[in-house]
Design an enzyme around this catalytic site. Sequence first.
Site, short mmCIF file in Angstrom:
data_model
loop_
_atom_site.label_atom_id
_atom_site.label_comp_id
_atom_site.label_asym_id
_atom_site.label_seq_id
_atom_site.Cartn_x
_atom_site.Cartn_y
_atom_site.Cartn_z
N ARG A 13 0.82 -1.24 0.00
CA ARG A 13 0.00 0.00 0.00
C ARG A 13 0.84 1.28 0.00
O ARG A 13 0.37 2.33 0.41
CB ARG A 13 -0.97 0.01 1.18
CG ARG A 13 -1.92 -1.17 1.15
CD ARG A 13 -3.04 -1.04 2.15
NE ARG A 13 -3.92 -2.18 2.00
CZ ARG A 13 -3.74 -3.35 2.64
NH1 ARG A 13 -2.72 -3.50 3.45
NH2 ARG A 13 -4.58 -4.34 2.45
N LYS A 41 1.94 11.07 -11.45
CA LYS A 41 1.21 10.12 -12.30
C LYS A 41 2.10 8.90 -12.49
O LYS A 41 3.22 9.02 -12.99
CB LYS A 41 0.88 10.73 -13.65
CG LYS A 41 -0.34 11.63 -13.65
CD LYS A 41 -0.72 11.97 -15.08
CE LYS A 41 -1.89 12.89 -15.14
NZ LYS A 41 -2.25 13.25 -16.53
N GLU A 86 8.07 17.92 -25.44
CA GLU A 86 7.33 18.33 -24.24
C GLU A 86 7.72 19.77 -23.86
O GLU A 86 6.90 20.52 -23.32
CB GLU A 86 7.61 17.40 -23.06
CG GLU A 86 7.01 16.00 -23.18
CD GLU A 86 5.51 15.93 -22.88
OE1 GLU A 86 4.84 16.97 -22.71
OE2 GLU A 86 5.00 14.79 -22.82
N LYS A 117 5.34 23.08 -14.11
CA LYS A 117 4.55 21.88 -13.83
C LYS A 117 4.22 21.78 -12.35
O LYS A 117 3.08 21.45 -11.98
CB LYS A 117 5.29 20.61 -14.30
CG LYS A 117 4.46 19.37 -13.96
CD LYS A 117 4.65 18.20 -14.87
CE LYS A 117 3.67 17.08 -14.52
NZ LYS A 117 3.87 15.87 -15.27
N GLU A 162 -5.89 16.22 -11.34
CA GLU A 162 -6.36 16.54 -12.69
C GLU A 162 -7.88 16.66 -12.79
O GLU A 162 -8.52 16.02 -13.63
CB GLU A 162 -5.84 15.50 -13.69
CG GLU A 162 -5.86 16.02 -15.12
CD GLU A 162 -5.18 15.07 -16.10
OE1 GLU A 162 -3.96 15.13 -16.23
OE2 GLU A 162 -5.90 14.29 -16.74
N ARG A 221 -5.05 21.08 -14.33
CA ARG A 221 -3.94 20.22 -14.75
C ARG A 221 -4.11 19.69 -16.17
O ARG A 221 -3.13 19.30 -16.82
CB ARG A 221 -3.77 19.07 -13.74
CG ARG A 221 -2.54 18.23 -14.00
CD ARG A 221 -2.21 17.28 -12.87
NE ARG A 221 -1.10 16.43 -13.26
CZ ARG A 221 -0.45 15.61 -12.46
NH1 ARG A 221 -0.80 15.53 -11.18
NH2 ARG A 221 0.55 14.86 -12.89
N ASN A 249 -2.09 18.60 -20.86
CA ASN A 249 -2.39 17.64 -21.93
C ASN A 249 -2.39 18.30 -23.31
O ASN A 249 -2.83 17.68 -24.29
CB ASN A 249 -3.73 16.95 -21.69
CG ASN A 249 -3.71 16.09 -20.44
OD1 ASN A 249 -2.65 15.64 -20.03
ND2 ASN A 249 -4.86 15.87 -19.82
N HIS A 309 -1.89 16.35 -26.51
CA HIS A 309 -1.92 14.92 -26.17
C HIS A 309 -3.07 14.16 -26.80
O HIS A 309 -2.99 12.94 -26.95
CB HIS A 309 -1.96 14.73 -24.65
CG HIS A 309 -0.62 14.92 -23.99
ND1 HIS A 309 0.08 16.11 -24.08
CD2 HIS A 309 0.16 14.09 -23.27
CE1 HIS A 309 1.22 16.00 -23.42
NE2 HIS A 309 1.30 14.78 -22.92
N HIS A 358 -1.51 11.03 -28.30
CA HIS A 358 -1.74 9.65 -27.87
C HIS A 358 -2.21 8.78 -29.04
O HIS A 358 -1.81 7.63 -29.16
CB HIS A 358 -2.78 9.61 -26.74
CG HIS A 358 -2.18 9.91 -25.40
ND1 HIS A 358 -2.92 10.30 -24.32
CD2 HIS A 358 -0.90 9.87 -24.96
CE1 HIS A 358 -2.12 10.49 -23.29
NE2 HIS A 358 -0.88 10.25 -23.64
N HIS A 372 6.90 9.62 -27.30
CA HIS A 372 5.81 10.41 -26.72
C HIS A 372 5.94 11.91 -27.03
O HIS A 372 5.00 12.55 -27.50
CB HIS A 372 5.80 10.16 -25.21
CG HIS A 372 4.77 10.93 -24.47
ND1 HIS A 372 3.44 10.59 -24.48
CD2 HIS A 372 4.87 12.06 -23.71
CE1 HIS A 372 2.76 11.46 -23.75
NE2 HIS A 372 3.60 12.36 -23.27
#
Length: 352
Positions: free
Chosen positions: A120, A142, A184, A220, A230, A234, A238, A241, A245, A257
Amino acid sequence: MSVVEVRTAPAYGVVIERGILVGLGERVRGVSSAAKTLVVTDSNVAELYLDTAVAALEAQGFEATSFVLEAGEKSKNPQTYLNIIDDLAKNGFKRTDAIVALGGGVVGDVAGFAAATYMRGVDLIQVPTTLLAMIDSSIGGKTGVDLPLGKNLLGAFYQPKLVVADIEVLSSLPACEWKNGVGEGVKYACLAGGEIAEILKRGLNESNLERFVYLCASYKADIVARDEKESGLRMLLNLGHTLGHALEKQSGFTMPHGVAVACGIERMAFAARTRRQLSVEDHEAIRAMLVKYSLTCAADINDEILAYVAMDKKSQGKEHISIVEISGIGDCRINKMTYDEFEDYIMTKQGV
Ligand SMILES: NC(=O)c1ccc[n+]([C@@H]2O[C@H](COP(=O)([O-])OP(=O)(O)OC[C@H]3O[C@@H](n4cnc5c(N)ncnc54)[C@H](O)[C@@H]3O)[C@@H](O)[C@H]2O)c1
């Protein structure tokens, strides 16, 4: 040295400095009471920096073992994740121990997910070694792995205890990975404008690299602190993206990416200009950045790509796509559209 404070709960620092890898042990000691550390890295990074990282941890009394995954996006899968968990269990890692993610975004994402879920949650220290990971993936919590149906479908938000970015390790980065990271970077230039955009327009080089990483990481960190999970703001991160993606997926994840994101940004900028949302001057400036770093898009946005966008939307069970429109350099905003409206937006050809 520069330090960015990420004000999540709890907060953590991003320490950026040339040559800081040899001092990794002291840095980790400052945030973790772990006895054991598992350094997760990939086959390329292991050859270059694993010994240094392990020695630095051992020098501070940590018992340091390693897990080396095969380099590349293909390793960001549930099996690799389970293998890391197995390794932790077999080696008697406790909840008080730690994982050190030494590598690019692939290592950071999968090792981060293992840290989020083993017993956990154990301490996570991100040690990004690509430009993309330093300015983006190591910050913000993330973590996750890809599934056959799509990228990052299995994951968790889990903030690290610390991010240690050694600018020196970027000297071994292959040209294609620079390009990937700058992709990026162009995103931050569009979102934040200012000095980030100026550096990219003038040219990213040895003398401004640390400053560039600091500025992007700060941008960021600020967004993440204001919207950790998000739920709104946030989503700005993206930018590019939605198409990015889809392009990655269509290429079978062979398109890096950051390159895919740059391609998405190019199309979004073009659409905004044709709709008179973006000035000709700012559109030309974005184009010039993409040209300067050989990031202009070779891919044709065709029905197949749009089908991937639709599939993504469907798999997320959403009626609307949240897209990021570019109204100017340093002026982007989130807009919700239906898939049909997005198709209309992105395929627009009139005006220019
Ligand atoms: N978690 C997030 O917020 C977030 C954000 C953006 C991207 N990502 C994810 O990040 C991943 C992409 O990350 P990436 O671009 O860093 O790719 P990557 O981790 O695959 O690294 C790219 C390549 O560079 C090599 N490499 C790494 N550091 C090196 C160094 N210092 N010298 C020489 N070679 C080195 C790696 O071995 C690999 O071959 C994708 O899976 C993407 O989804 C996550």
